[in-house]
Design an enzyme around this catalytic site. Structure first.
Site, PDB file in Angstrom:
ATOM      1  N   ARG A 563       0.832  -1.197   0.000  1.00 47.11           N
ATOM      2  CA  ARG A 563       0.000   0.000   0.000  1.00 47.11           C
ATOM      3  C   ARG A 563       0.869   1.250   0.000  1.00 47.11           C
ATOM      4  O   ARG A 563       1.918   1.274   0.635  1.00 47.11           O
ATOM      5  CB  ARG A 563      -0.880   0.017   1.256  1.00 47.11           C
ATOM      6  CG  ARG A 563      -1.766  -1.184   1.418  1.00 47.11           C
ATOM      7  CD  ARG A 563      -2.934  -1.206   0.504  1.00 47.11           C
ATOM      8  NE  ARG A 563      -3.713   0.018   0.538  1.00 47.11           N
ATOM      9  CZ  ARG A 563      -4.930   0.109  -0.050  1.00 47.11           C
ATOM     10  NH1 ARG A 563      -5.462  -0.935  -0.669  1.00 47.11           N
ATOM     11  NH2 ARG A 563      -5.581   1.237  -0.017  1.00 47.11           N
ATOM     12  N   VAL A 564       0.415   2.266  -0.682  1.00 46.08           N
ATOM     13  CA  VAL A 564       1.139   3.534  -0.661  1.00 46.08           C
ATOM     14  C   VAL A 564       0.373   4.577   0.145  1.00 46.08           C
ATOM     15  O   VAL A 564       0.741   5.734   0.199  1.00 46.08           O
ATOM     16  CB  VAL A 564       1.411   4.070  -2.080  1.00 46.08           C
ATOM     17  CG1 VAL A 564       2.375   3.164  -2.817  1.00 46.08           C
ATOM     18  CG2 VAL A 564       0.118   4.228  -2.862  1.00 46.08           C
ATOM     19  N   ASP A 565      -0.737   4.159   0.765  1.00 48.98           N
ATOM     20  CA  ASP A 565      -1.473   5.094   1.607  1.00 48.98           C
ATOM     21  C   ASP A 565      -1.319   4.671   3.072  1.00 48.98           C
ATOM     22  O   ASP A 565      -0.526   3.799   3.388  1.00 48.98           O
ATOM     23  CB  ASP A 565      -2.955   5.132   1.205  1.00 48.98           C
ATOM     24  CG  ASP A 565      -3.556   3.728   1.128  1.00 48.98           C
ATOM     25  OD1 ASP A 565      -2.924   2.774   1.621  1.00 48.98           O
ATOM     26  OD2 ASP A 565      -4.662   3.594   0.581  1.00 48.98           O
ATOM     27  N   ASP A 566      -2.082   5.268   3.950  1.00 52.27           N
ATOM     28  CA  ASP A 566      -1.941   4.943   5.368  1.00 52.27           C
ATOM     29  C   ASP A 566      -2.809   3.757   5.762  1.00 52.27           C
ATOM     30  O   ASP A 566      -3.534   3.784   6.746  1.00 52.27           O
ATOM     31  CB  ASP A 566      -2.240   6.173   6.222  1.00 52.27           C
ATOM     32  CG  ASP A 566      -1.107   7.181   6.120  1.00 52.27           C
ATOM     33  OD1 ASP A 566       0.062   6.736   6.124  1.00 52.27           O
ATOM     34  OD2 ASP A 566      -1.374   8.378   6.001  1.00 52.27           O
ATOM     35  N   VAL A 567      -2.716   2.729   4.943  1.00 51.68           N
ATOM     36  CA  VAL A 567      -3.414   1.485   5.247  1.00 51.68           C
ATOM     37  C   VAL A 567      -2.330   0.451   5.467  1.00 51.68           C
ATOM     38  O   VAL A 567      -1.357   0.411   4.718  1.00 51.68           O
ATOM     39  CB  VAL A 567      -4.324   1.072   4.066  1.00 51.68           C
ATOM     40  CG1 VAL A 567      -4.842  -0.340   4.251  1.00 51.68           C
ATOM     41  CG2 VAL A 567      -5.494   2.045   3.928  1.00 51.68           C
TER      42      VAL A 567
END
Ligand code: WT7
Length: 695
Positions: A563-567
């Site tokens: 993941r590249v997000d805050d997940v």
């Protein structure tokens, strides 16, 4: 201006930090791969290929070409193999969609106007074709020796009884139904019963806490909740009914009263007398269901009517209710299952996922049953009574197709080979992996030890949102590179875009997007079309954005890098760091929290929490335990932080934004790679944090 507004709202998605994380991971995976596959690709045997549905790269290329050049024709041919009570209007295009926020609202439609029913196609259709006596469900209990078999006819009977019950209490087409059940055969039965009457099920994984369950119920306002008194998992007993009661109380306080709760009496875990009860609202499954007729009319629904919703974590805010519809989901699930597992009649298929996750929807229930496969439904855990349980079950039912997650593979690998080699496993033909990138070392163990170097591995990439597998090997068609999900499935058109949203050609790395909607893509987020557009379509205009980073190599193979997000992805379960942070700060002594993921040997990623306490509160192991307990009760045990790192202060920019990049480095113990800390409001907090590492 619409596009601009969406872009502005796209949240705290930091592209630069994301790319950096992705690069680190990609290098690590590749180093491992090189050691092992420097001079060999892993290909299926000639024998396997000769019998496979897709036998060669050429055959795939030809089908793939048609699937993207003439998607309507490709999917219409497949759709015709299913029952449609009323065919879609074939004088019009089968599909219609817009993925570009600049051109108006996002929508995706397939076979609109056609009327069908997923449960009918997954169950009745096989009975009608004379296959009612074939095995549908092989249920295996937590405790060795407890099992149960249902034929397609028996499955149809039970589904009808539950459907009739639901109708009797007033559940109608389009109504929502919450299912909070363990892995009993009654769980897929209940899901199918909802679909039969056009009700929209929301299965909540029975590991979620009362608070999480309540949040999902408040969002979807179910007519009824179906649950179970309690369940045994491994050595533990979990009182599910008690949790449902708590959740119902929470909902009540917020103005929503659950009218009815149907409780499966699981006397193996708890007695009726000990089960908490509310007269007038609760009723026992066993007292009600058997009295209903085993025939029940099918509710024919539009191809674009909702089929189910499933909540999943995003990078911010509360969980998102991913909404799937009927026609496209059915075709995506059935077709991907068939080709990716190389399904043929007689196969016994076992997916170890829980129905509470999308994998349990698409590849435990709908995909296989739509193909008429026999499925194993397992109530327990892979390590109970010991780490050989999976292979014992494989031998017992002669499982041919097996689908699990890298975290389970790593845990079993750690227990030692003797638990595997004790069993024959000769029946196995295809092995699957899902949920997170599989590291080449675990891939190799799965391939060599579990599959005796005989079974191709399908490393399947997809998401709750995509409904079915998008990037995957087809087991007989091309060679594997351990760690790569390889190539797009039929109809899937990936695009790797750079930070400016430009699609890149050839070998490259960047953000994984889709330039055309996969047929089973979610159609919206329940009750929140705006968030649907903001989260998935605003970041890169004209594309569906997956949230994953990836690399495409010189052979066109895709390597998913996380993941590249805050997940974060813990044991294949998606968790938003913001959710864990908000659970932590709900503790009265916690002033602030920042959560990041870190590499974890078994779980893939672990949860690392930096916690700032209220003025005057001292650090203690007791408080640490309390904080972990708080997260367990706010979200669920699987979200419990692995590490709590006391933080007198958090590294923030002058504008107050937490610099997670630095926290990730501290969590990973890469202290010499902290980078530039001069832009911090208080650079000294970094030294304080390093000082407190491991304390
Ligand atoms: C995220 C989706 C749908 C499967 C169960 C998880 C990660 C999933 C792979 C894979 C690398 C993978 C991605 C994705 N993921 N499968 N084979 N290789 N990463 O569903 O909870 O919706 O999570 O899981 O990061 O975005 P989910």
């Amino acid at each position: 201006s619409r596009g601009f507004e969406l872009q502005r709202r796209a949240g705290n998605f930091s592209k630069a930090a994301a790319l950096e994380r992705k690069a680190i991971r990609a290098t690590a995976v590749e180093a491992e791969v090189e050691q092992w596959t420097a001079d060999k690709l892993i290909d299926a045997s000639e024998e396997f290929k000769a019998k496979a549905l897709i036998k060669s790269r050429e055959q795939y290329d030809e089908m793939y070409k048609r699937s993207v050049e003439d998607p309507d024709g490709f999917w219409s041919d497949i759709a015709s193999e299913f029952h449609w009570e009323q065919k879609w209007d074939s004088s019009k295009p089968a599909s219609s969609w817009n993925l570009d926020v600049r051109k108006g609202p996002i929508y995706v439609e397939w076979f609109k106007g056609g009327k069908t029913n997923i449960a009918y196609n997954a169950v009745d259709r096989h009975v009608k074709a004379g296959r009612g006596g074939e095995t549908a469900i092989l249920w295996e209990g937590n405790d060795v020796g407890r099992d149960r078999k249902l034929t397609f006819q028996q499955l149809q009977d039970e589904v009808c009884q539950v459907a009739n019950y639901l109708r009797s209490i007033g559940v109608k087409k389009g109504d929502s139904v919450t299912i909070y059940m363990p892995m009993l055969a009654e769980l897929p039965v209940t899901m199918l019963a909802c679909m039969r009457i056009g009700a929209v099920h929301s299965v909540v994984f029975a590991g979620f806490s009362a608070d999480s369950l309540a949040g999902r119920m408040m969002d979807s306002k179910p007519r009824v909740v179906l649950t179970c008194s309690a369940v045994r998992r491994g050595n533990k007993v979990i009182g599910l009914k008690e949790i449902v009661d708590k959740a119902a109380d929470i909902c009540s306080k917020q103005g929503f009263d659950v009218e009815r709760v149907l409780v499966y009496d699981n006397e193996n875990a708890i007695s009726r007398e000990k089960t908490p009860w509310k007269d007038g609202r609760d009723e026992w499954w066993q007292d009600r269901i058997p009295s209903f007729e085993t025939e029940s009319p099918v509710e024919w629904v539009d191809a674009e009517d909702p089929s189910f919703m499933l909540y999943t974590s995003g990078s911010t805010g509360k969980p998102k209710g991913v909404l799937h519809t009927t026609g496209g989901y059915m075709l995506g699930a059935a077709t991907s299952f068939k080709y990716i597992f190389d399904y043929r009649p007689g196969d016994v298929y076992w997916c170890t996922a829980d129905c509470g996750w999308i994998t349990g929807h698409t590849y435990l229930t709908y995909g296989p049953l739509l193909n008429g496969a026999s499925i194993v439904v397992f109530e327990g855990v892979p390590t109970y009574p010991d780490a050989g349980r999976c292979w014992e079950i494989v031998d017992k039912y002669q499982v041919t197709l097996f689908y699990t997650a890298p975290t389970a593979i790593r845990a079993l690998q750690k227990s030692g080979n003797s638990f595997v080699t004790k069993y024959s496993r000769k029946s196995l033909r295809v092995l699957g992996s899902v949920g997170e990138p599989i590291n080449p070392n675990a891939w190799r163990w799965y391939y060599e030890v579990v599959g005796d170097s005989r079974c191709p591995i399908v490393d399947t990439w997809w998401q709750t949102e995509t409904g079915s597998i998008l990037i995957t090997p087809l087991p007989g068609a091309w060679p594997q590179k351990p760690g790569s999900a390889t190539l797009p499935f039929f109809g899937v058109q990936p695009a790797v875009v750079d930070e400016n949203g430009r699609e890149q050609d050839g070998p490259c790395s960047g953000y994984l997007c889709m330039k055309a909607p996969p047929i089973s893509l979610m159609r919206t987020l329940y009750g929140d079309q705006e968030r649907y557009e903001t989260a998935y379509f605003a970041p890169f205009k004209g594309f569906y954005f997956s949230g994953d980073g990836c690399r495409r190599d010189e052979d066109g193979y895709y390597w998913l890098t996380g993941r590249v997000d805050d997940v974060i992805n813990v044991s294949g379960h998606r968790i938003g760091t913001a959710e864990v942070e908000s659970a932590l700060v709900s503790h009265s002594m916690c002033a602030e929290a920042a959560v990041v993921g870190y590499d974890h040997e078994i779980k893939g990623q672990g949860i690392y929490a930096f916690v700032t306490l209220m003025e005057g509160v001292d650090y203690s192991d007791d408080l640490r335990r309390q904080l972990v307990t708080t997260v367990r009760s706010e979200i669920g045990a699987f979200a419990a932080p692995d590490v709590i790192h006391w933080a007198p202060g958090l590294p923030k920019t002058r504008s107050g934004k937490i610099m997670r990049r630095i926290l990730r480095k501290i969590a990973a113990n890469q202290l010499d790679e902290l980078g530039d800390t001069s832009t911090l409001a208080e650079p000294a907090v970094v030294d304080q944090l390093i000082e407190l590492r491991g304390k």
